[in-house]
Write an enzyme that holds these catalytic residues in place. Structure first.
Site, PDB file in Angstrom:
ATOM      1  N   GLU A  67      31.370  49.896  31.281  1.00 59.87           N
ATOM      2  CA  GLU A  67      30.843  48.693  30.621  1.00 59.87           C
ATOM      3  C   GLU A  67      29.818  47.950  31.488  1.00 59.87           C
ATOM      4  OE1 GLU A  67      34.900  48.158  27.969  1.00 59.87           O
ATOM      5  OE2 GLU A  67      34.610  46.946  29.763  1.00 59.87           O
ATOM      6  N   ASP A 101      41.107  48.306  33.947  1.00 59.96           N
ATOM      7  CA  ASP A 101      41.433  47.045  33.296  1.00 59.96           C
ATOM      8  C   ASP A 101      42.694  46.485  33.954  1.00 59.96           C
ATOM      9  OD1 ASP A 101      39.402  47.202  31.480  1.00 59.96           O
ATOM     10  OD2 ASP A 101      40.671  47.513  29.722  1.00 59.96           O
ATOM     11  N   HIS A 143      38.565  43.174  34.970  1.00 58.96           N
ATOM     12  CA  HIS A 143      38.492  44.468  35.649  1.00 58.96           C
ATOM     13  C   HIS A 143      38.739  44.285  37.140  1.00 58.96           C
ATOM     14  CE1 HIS A 143      35.311  45.623  32.381  1.00 58.96           C
ATOM     15  NE2 HIS A 143      36.534  45.895  31.964  1.00 58.96           N
TER      16      HIS A 143
END
Length: 618
Positions: free
Chosen positions: A367, A391, A560
């Site tokens: 991401e 995550d 994260h």
């Protein structure tokens, strides 16, 4: 003195090509200088010269044998042409170090030497961006400590941070360096090499901000001011363009396709899918090759003959890549609503191997979380090992596990654990207990990395075990409309693992670093946790030391974090001190913290001294 004039006529007629470099990226090998100093007075100099050089030799041997970059390249070490004892000898050393591309310096002395006066001409030998350390011998017959304190005080007054190395006990000059001195010298050298290796490289942003995640906002000035890195932004249409135009090595694509089909278990899913299984796998591999090529370049793409044979138009400019030491892919949602996700690309590139065999890992953030990429990059440069992007999914307490499963995990994880679950792109190495695979003995993570780099049998075992522990699973179409293949594994318990995260507050960069260990849950508990989220994603269950999992979940910043094999909290603190990045949260014991002496002048307040000094490259 005369200098040869370049042949501009010949240069004006030259044709550009693809210049290969000895290493993956273009740039100097980090180079550490060792500068021996003594009292220059006649008699005092002569009585110290032999033992000073022997002391220097011990430091040289230690660093050249122990400090390596992730690809196994030893850090370069150079030594002053002569012992420095005055302004002129200091300037001679300065000239030599400049030619050699030095970026860090270790001063060494067993005796008194002039401090501020000695360095007045060369201002500490090196620019303000150099990392500096000083090692003074703890002995009684010669006052190495007196010089050390005087010199560090002079550096503090000039606001030039310097790491002071001084053994707690009296030292012998016969035999090896003391374990304490070795530890401090190695920590300094590894951290300084990491700082130097980043400088002048780039972060490649493939796409922009993913789903509004603030970590995806690549702060160009932050990269420059704190890390000395540039930033390159490439729209995701560039990936699609290379796919459509066949601008990748087709032979490697087929070799990779056969490798993935033959070696990995792959679940392509059931029902109607966006494209046939083999087409999906080939697209995922194309994306992997293209991200890698954009990071480091590929000479094949500059070769017209290869292009004609494989069906693409050779292009020297695009073949160069962007000399990117780290990157991130936006993925969601601008890309994944239409095309396969980047899970194969990220999982393979972040691992220590691919279809070409064992190699040093790349750094590719899911991401496009560039702040997490920074942490992964720093930890990778320190350890030489792949890093795990995750995550911070869920905090599970003993009570919540008991209520959900009836199981009591109080003996396993009394403070609870964090479910760390990447959305399909975790480095494949984390399916394996790499430390136990290398040895059952208690060795540090740097020795583990060196053993892997130097032992082909271990490399093959790691690749085999990581492949065996992984299954690529079809993407959940409600999230990834364009499909994809997610790496799935469960990290073994009992592995020492350090979590970290870089945070941005306004224009200030901070870092959190927490040591802990992976948890081996009962299968019923692990399966329940897995099915509560997404059982196709890689999962790592981890508990921090000396705090509860809720403490970690409460204080850590974004959604994260990055994770590294081994306990490297102290090393992360040292490298952040070099970069002038304050630590906002850690659980490293005070006796392990190693920072420049200037921190003591500010009462140990990391934020105050970093604010006073400012980022390293600003």
């Amino acid at each position: 003195m005369t200098f040869a004039k370049p042949d501009f006529d010949a240069l004006a007629k030259s044709v550009r090509g693809y210049t290969e470099t000895p290493r993956r990226l273009a740039g100097n090998i980090p180079t550490v200088a060792i500068t021996p100093v003594v009292d220059g007075r006649t008699g005092a100099y002569e009585s110290n010269v032999e033992k000073t050089w022997r002391m220097t030799e011990r430091v040289y041997n230690l660093i050249t044998s122990k400090v390596k970059l992730p690809d196994g390249t030893p850090v370069r070490v150079v030594v002053a042409p002569e012992i420095v004892y005055g302004a002129r000898t200091g300037a001679i050393a300065q000239e030599y170090y400049t030619k050699e591309g030095v970026s860090a310096n270790i001063w060494v002395s067993r005796s008194w030497a002039y401090s501020d006066e000695l360095m007045s001409v060369c201002q500490g030998i090196g620019s303000t961006e150099w990392q500096q350390a000083a090692y003074g011998l703890n002995q009684t017959d010669r006052p190495g400590a007196v010089w050390l304190k005087a010199f560090c005080a002079a550096m503090d007054e000039k606001e030039r941070p310097i790491f002071s190395i001084y053994n707690p006990d009296l030292e012998s000059e016969d035999g090896d360096l003391s374990p304490f001195v070795e530890d401090r010298l190695l920590r300094f050298a590894r951290a300084a090499a990491a700082v130097a290796e980043m400088r002048g490289k780039n972060y490649l942003s493939v796409g922009g901000v993913s789903m509004g995640i603030i970590g995806s906002d690549v702060r160009r000035n932050m990269m420059l001011n704190y890390l000395g890195m540039g930033s390159v932004s490439v729209d995701m249409v560039a990936v699609k363009g290379r796919m459509d135009n066949g601008f990748y090595d087709h032979d490697e694509l087929e070799r990779a396709f056969e490798f993935m089909k033959d070696r990995f278990a792959i679940d392509f899913g059931k029902g109607d899918r966006p494209q046939p299984p083999d087409d999906l796998l080939r697209d995922c591999i194309r994306m992997t090759l293209i991200v890698r090529d954009m990071m480091i370049g590929n000479k094949v793409l500059a070769d017209p003959e290869v292009g004609k044979k494989q069906g693409f138009k050779a292009d020297v400019e695009h073949a160069q890549g962007y000399n990117a030491i780290a990157s991130g892919t936006q993925g969601q949602r601008a890309w994944t609503d239409l095309y396969p996700n980047f899970d194969v690309a990220e999982s393979i590139l972040n691992s220590s191997f691919d279809w070409n065999g064992f190699r040093s890992a790349f750094i590719v953030a899911t991401e496009n979380d560039s702040k997490n990429a920074v942490g992964m990059l720093v930890a990778n440069l320190l350890t030489g090992l792949p890093q795990l992007f995750a995550d911070i999914r869920t905090n599970w307490t003993v009570d919540s596990v008991r209520e959900a499963t009836g199981e009591d995990i109080s003996a396993i994880a009394p403070g609870g654990f964090i479910d760390k679950r990447n959305s399909g792109a975790g480095a494949l190495d984390y399916a394996v207990d790499v430390i136990s695979m290398v040895t059952k003995e208690d060795i540090d993570i740097f020795e583990v990395a060196d053993a892997l780099r130097s032992n082909k049998e271990l490399q093959q075992i790691l690749m085999d075990e990581a492949i065996k522990g992984n299954t690529y699973c079809a993407a959940a179409l409600e999230y990834f409309l364009g499909d994809g293949l997610s790496s799935h594994y469960r990290t073994p318990g009992g592995i020492p693992m350090t979590a970290y995260r870089y945070n941005v507050v306004g224009d200030m960069l901070t870092c959190s670093v927490v040591e802990g260990e992976t948890v081996e849950l009962p299968e019923t508990v692990a399966d329940h946790v897995s099915n509560r989220t997404d059982p196709t994603w890689p999962e790592t269950f981890w508990a921090p030391f000396d705090m509860t999992s809720f403490d970690y979940m409460s204080i850590i910043g974004p959604n994260h974090d990055g994770n590294s094999f081994g306990l490297i909290g102290a090393d992360m603190i040292t490298v952040n001190a070099m970069l002038r990045i304050p630590i906002d949260f850690h659980n490293v014991t005070e006796d392990q913290i190693f920072r420049p002496t200037m921190w003591d002048r500010f009462g140990g307040d990391d934020f105050k001294v970093c604010e006073r000094l400012g980022p390293l490259y600003k």
